[in-house]
Write an enzyme that holds these catalytic residues in place. Structure first.
Site, short mmCIF file in Angstrom:
data_model
loop_
_atom_site.label_atom_id
_atom_site.label_comp_id
_atom_site.label_asym_id
_atom_site.label_seq_id
_atom_site.Cartn_x
_atom_site.Cartn_y
_atom_site.Cartn_z
N ASP A 1 6.98 31.45 -49.95
CA ASP A 1 5.94 32.47 -49.69
C ASP A 1 4.59 31.88 -49.23
O ASP A 1 3.89 31.24 -50.02
CB ASP A 1 5.68 33.32 -50.94
CG ASP A 1 6.95 33.94 -51.52
OD1 ASP A 1 8.04 33.39 -51.29
OD2 ASP A 1 6.83 34.97 -52.20
N GLU B 1 5.80 37.24 -47.02
CA GLU B 1 5.42 38.50 -47.68
C GLU B 1 3.99 38.53 -48.18
O GLU B 1 3.46 39.59 -48.46
CB GLU B 1 6.39 38.83 -48.82
CG GLU B 1 6.22 37.92 -50.03
CD GLU B 1 6.39 38.65 -51.35
OE1 GLU B 1 6.71 39.84 -51.35
OE2 GLU B 1 6.17 38.01 -52.39
N ASN B 2 3.36 37.35 -48.32
CA ASN B 2 1.97 37.31 -48.80
C ASN B 2 1.01 36.75 -47.75
O ASN B 2 -0.11 36.34 -48.07
CB ASN B 2 1.85 36.43 -50.04
CG ASN B 2 2.83 36.80 -51.13
OD1 ASN B 2 3.84 36.12 -51.31
ND2 ASN B 2 2.56 37.87 -51.83
N ASN C 1 8.88 42.08 -52.01
CA ASN C 1 8.35 43.33 -52.55
C ASN C 1 7.04 43.77 -51.90
O ASN C 1 6.66 44.92 -52.01
CB ASN C 1 8.17 43.22 -54.08
CG ASN C 1 7.35 42.02 -54.48
OD1 ASN C 1 7.65 40.88 -54.11
ND2 ASN C 1 6.31 42.25 -55.24
N HIS C 2 6.36 42.86 -51.18
CA HIS C 2 5.13 43.27 -50.48
C HIS C 2 5.37 43.61 -49.01
O HIS C 2 4.42 43.73 -48.24
CB HIS C 2 4.07 42.17 -50.59
CG HIS C 2 3.63 41.91 -51.99
ND1 HIS C 2 3.09 42.89 -52.79
CD2 HIS C 2 3.68 40.80 -52.77
CE1 HIS C 2 2.81 42.40 -53.99
NE2 HIS C 2 3.17 41.13 -54.00
N HIS D 1 14.85 37.38 -53.21
CA HIS D 1 13.49 37.59 -53.67
C HIS D 1 13.54 38.28 -55.03
O HIS D 1 13.72 39.50 -55.11
CB HIS D 1 12.73 38.43 -52.63
CG HIS D 1 11.26 38.33 -52.76
ND1 HIS D 1 10.55 37.26 -52.26
CD2 HIS D 1 10.35 39.14 -53.35
CE1 HIS D 1 9.27 37.42 -52.51
NE2 HIS D 1 9.12 38.56 -53.18
N HIS E 1 9.64 34.49 -54.60
CA HIS E 1 8.87 35.53 -55.30
C HIS E 1 8.01 35.03 -56.46
O HIS E 1 6.90 35.50 -56.62
CB HIS E 1 9.73 36.69 -55.79
CG HIS E 1 8.98 37.71 -56.60
ND1 HIS E 1 8.03 38.53 -56.04
CD2 HIS E 1 9.02 38.03 -57.93
CE1 HIS E 1 7.52 39.31 -57.00
NE2 HIS E 1 8.10 39.02 -58.14
N HIS F 1 6.61 32.18 -56.87
CA HIS F 1 5.59 31.25 -56.37
C HIS F 1 5.54 29.93 -57.15
O HIS F 1 4.66 29.12 -56.91
CB HIS F 1 4.19 31.90 -56.36
CG HIS F 1 4.09 33.05 -55.39
ND1 HIS F 1 2.89 33.62 -55.03
CD2 HIS F 1 5.03 33.72 -54.69
CE1 HIS F 1 3.11 34.60 -54.17
NE2 HIS F 1 4.40 34.68 -53.95
FE LIG Z 1 5.36 36.25 -52.91
FE LIG Z 2 7.22 38.84 -54.09
#
Ligand SMILES: [Fe+2]
Ligand SMILES: [Fe+2]
Length: 260
Positions: A8, A39-40, A68-69, A151, A176, A178
């Protein structure tokens, strides 16, 4: 086949770390494919169309995965439908923007990339276990190598997924949390596995948040505005090696401090 998979990428510190370190990683590991979880990428939450183009066109990333983002920035919804080199979790509601898997091709070699969400402490519409079975069946004759970005939050669910797909996919790589885990290995059936690749972003924060803000929140339990941490950026990734039959032969963790 050699694949570089980057955990990520978080905000501008993560994007800067990727931009600074990717040329050296390409030179050292000679990956055929580079896949990045984005995603981030936009300020720690979601990704914008501009950043998708930056990763694919400027940094020459082959496929972007999400999590999820995925839907945090509305601006990217249209691109999720039209750009086939970005994937969001496959087990999200059918009809949502985007696709859950993709196949990219170069020099006659085909790589399938699947994004999948866990269900323990994160939400998904359908079981990732049944979903990946259906996708593997769907992709059987359409790809030489298949990799899964799982994830998910819980290591138990991730380990279970590793065993579930062992021998059926080239790699099952967790994202996910991190936080990189120390369990990278090739499972007996020939699937490269790690519970979590980690993140590419500021290690001086709490996951993605400036540490003083996160600490104020947990100490006081009061609402605190969160900003993306910038302190001590690192790149977390793995390099997966596989034979021509789609079986992994090695997985190596890459944990690198970013310059400046
Ligand atoms: Fe993430
Ligand atoms: Fe995530």
């Amino acid at each position: 086949m050699r694949l570089l998979f980057v955990g990520d990428v978080v905000g501008s510190p993560g994007r800067r770390a990727l931009r600074d370190l990717l040329p050296g990683l390409r030179e050292e590991h000679q990956p055929d494919w580079v896949v990045v979880n984005g995603e981030n990428a936009a300020g720690g939450l979601g990704i914008t169309s501009k950043l998708v183009r930056e990763l694919l066109d400027d940094l020459d990333v082959d496929v972007i995965t999400l999590g999820n983002h995925a839907y945090h920035r509305r601006d990217v919804y249209g691109l999720l439908d039209t750009e086939d080199r970005i994937v969001r979790p496959a087990n999200y509601p059918k009809g949502n923007p985007g696709r859950g898997y993709t196949v990219v091709e170069r020099d006659g070699r085909r790589l399938a990339v699947v994004n999948l969400s866990g269900m323990v402490f994160v939400q998904a519409a359908r079981s990732p276990f049944a979903e990946i079975d259906a996708i593997i069946a769907e992709l059987r004759d359409r790809a030489d190598h298949l990799i899964v970005d799982f994830h998910a939050e819980a290591t138990s669910e991730k380990v279970a997924m590793g065993w579930h797909v062992d021998g059926r996919v080239t790699a099952c790589l967790g994202t996910h949390t991190h936080v990189p885990t120390a369990d990278a290995r090739v499972l007996p059936g020939g699937t490269a596995y790690i519970s979590d690749v980690g993140m590419t972003g500021a290690r001086g924060g709490v996951i993605v948040v400036r540490r003083e803000q996160a600490l104020e929140r947990v100490r006081t339990m009061m609402p605190v505005k969160f900003e993306t941490a910038e302190d001590d950026p690192w790149l977390n990734a793995v390099v997966v090696e596989a034979d021509g039959e789609g079986r992994a032969t090695g997985i190596e963790q890459v944990l690198m401090e970013a310059p400046g």
